[in-house]
Design a protein around this motif. Structure first.
Motif, short mmCIF file in Angstrom:
data_model
loop_
_atom_site.label_atom_id
_atom_site.label_comp_id
_atom_site.label_asym_id
_atom_site.label_seq_id
_atom_site.Cartn_x
_atom_site.Cartn_y
_atom_site.Cartn_z
N SER A 138 34.27 35.81 34.52
CA SER A 138 33.55 37.33 34.79
C SER A 138 33.29 37.54 33.07
N ALA A 139 34.33 37.42 32.14
CA ALA A 139 33.91 38.27 31.30
C ALA A 139 33.76 37.39 30.38
N ASN A 140 33.82 36.24 29.72
CA ASN A 140 33.04 35.62 29.42
C ASN A 140 32.07 34.43 29.53
N ALA A 141 30.67 34.59 28.83
CA ALA A 141 29.78 34.15 29.53
C ALA A 141 29.62 32.50 29.00
N GLU A 142 30.58 32.48 28.47
CA GLU A 142 30.46 30.43 27.97
C GLU A 142 31.11 29.97 29.25
N LEU A 143 32.18 30.65 29.88
CA LEU A 143 32.59 30.54 30.66
C LEU A 143 31.76 30.62 32.05
N ARG A 144 31.07 31.13 32.29
CA ARG A 144 30.23 31.96 33.29
C ARG A 144 29.08 30.41 33.35
N GLU A 145 28.67 30.05 32.13
CA GLU A 145 27.67 29.16 32.05
C GLU A 145 28.92 27.40 32.80
N ARG A 146 30.18 27.58 31.83
CA ARG A 146 30.39 26.31 32.25
C ARG A 146 30.74 26.51 33.96
N ASP A 147 30.73 26.90 34.55
CA ASP A 147 31.23 27.45 35.35
C ASP A 147 30.43 26.92 36.75
N LEU A 148 28.67 27.37 36.48
CA LEU A 148 27.81 26.48 36.85
C LEU A 148 27.49 25.40 36.91
N CYS A 181 38.23 25.95 50.28
CA CYS A 181 38.40 27.57 50.46
C CYS A 181 40.31 27.99 50.96
N ALA A 182 40.60 27.10 51.59
CA ALA A 182 42.06 27.71 52.33
C ALA A 182 42.96 26.80 50.84
N ILE A 183 42.53 26.26 50.04
CA ILE A 183 43.57 26.20 49.05
C ILE A 183 43.66 27.11 48.39
N ILE A 184 42.02 27.57 47.98
CA ILE A 184 42.48 29.30 46.44
C ILE A 184 42.95 29.74 47.34
N GLN A 185 42.58 30.12 49.17
CA GLN A 185 43.26 31.33 49.62
C GLN A 185 44.86 31.10 48.62
N GLU A 186 45.36 30.28 48.79
CA GLU A 186 46.83 29.69 49.01
C GLU A 186 47.34 30.13 47.65
N TYR A 187 46.52 29.86 47.09
CA TYR A 187 46.67 30.51 45.39
C TYR A 187 45.85 31.86 45.12
N THR A 188 45.73 32.65 45.76
CA THR A 188 45.16 33.81 45.11
C THR A 188 45.27 34.28 43.91
N ASP A 189 46.83 34.42 43.68
CA ASP A 189 46.91 35.46 42.34
C ASP A 189 46.07 34.38 41.55
N ALA A 190 45.94 33.27 41.41
CA ALA A 190 45.64 32.33 40.01
C ALA A 190 44.10 32.28 40.22
N ALA A 191 43.37 32.08 41.44
CA ALA A 191 41.75 32.72 41.71
C ALA A 191 41.48 33.88 41.50
N ARG A 192 42.01 34.72 40.93
CA ARG A 192 42.23 36.14 40.49
C ARG A 192 41.70 36.33 39.16
N VAL A 193 42.88 35.29 38.23
CA VAL A 193 43.55 35.15 37.05
C VAL A 193 41.36 34.51 36.24
N ARG A 194 41.80 33.47 37.50
CA ARG A 194 40.68 32.50 36.81
C ARG A 194 38.76 33.39 37.03
N HIS A 195 38.81 34.06 38.66
CA HIS A 195 37.50 34.51 37.84
C HIS A 195 37.54 35.52 36.76
N ASN A 196 38.82 36.37 36.61
CA ASN A 196 38.43 37.68 36.15
C ASN A 196 38.15 36.95 34.76
N LEU A 197 38.68 35.95 34.50
CA LEU A 197 38.38 35.17 32.73
C LEU A 197 36.55 34.73 32.73
#
Length: 192
Positions: free
Chosen positions: A109-119, A91-107
């Protein structure tokens, strides 16, 4: 292509996220990722089987780091304390890179294949932590229960944090999630 630079997997992962954010996941190729990282396309495919895997490079690193944290804790640490320490560090590492976390989250969220792989990748993270708990002497069923539950709490805390415009403290949100779970289970446990 210039002289050799260290961390080729990390460079490819960074280039991939930049390109995915700029032009979309589906529109980005392995060749483009390699070029952005200053590498040859065949180097990309020697290091990653496909562009989905390069996208999840950070989750693989998280698993290695989580296992190392669990292994390095004092002998008396409980299974819950061990996975909490590992995921609080994440969590601390993710918070340090908030912009990258937001980009990753948006990607994701927008792609079913990535959501499945994320799980799938987070299930692998939980399995790796469970194995590390077993190596510390935790019985297998308990190790799996604790690790998988902690990953769910982590994912929920992340979801709350990434959608919070105030961006509260992510490690604290994770700890609060564990506390909420403990409070919810306490009445049931007292009646057993």
């Amino acid at each position: 292509m210039g002289r050799w630079e260290p961390n080729p997997r990390g460079r490819l992962a960074k280039a991939a996220v930049e390109l995915f954010a700029a032009q979309g996941f589906d529109e980005t190729t392995g060749a483009q990722i390699a070029a952005r990282a200053g590498m040859h396309e065949r180097s990309f495919f020697r290091l990653f089987p496909d562009k989905r895997e390069v996208f999840f490079h950070a989750v693989e690193a998280a698993q290695r780091e989580a296992v190392a944290v669990i292994a390095g804790l004092p002998e008396g640490a409980t299974p819950v304390d061990a996975v909490a320490a590992a995921l609080e560090q994440r969590c601390a590492i993710i918070q340090e890179y908030t912009d990258a976390a937001r980009v990753r989250h948006n990607l994701v969220s927008a792609n079913a294949e990535l959501r499945e792989r994320d799980l799938s990748k987070h299930a692998e993270l939980a399995a790796g932590m469970a194995e590390a708990l077993c190596e510390r002497g935790t019985p297998d069923p308990l190790a799996k229960l604790v690790a998988h539950t902690a990953v769910v709490v982590f994912r929920l805390a992340f979801e709350r944090w990434i959608t919070d415009p105030e961006r509260q403290d992510l490690p604290a949100m994770f700890r609060d999630g564990l506390g909420e779970l403990a409070s919810a289970l306490a009445p049931r446990l007292r009646s057993v």
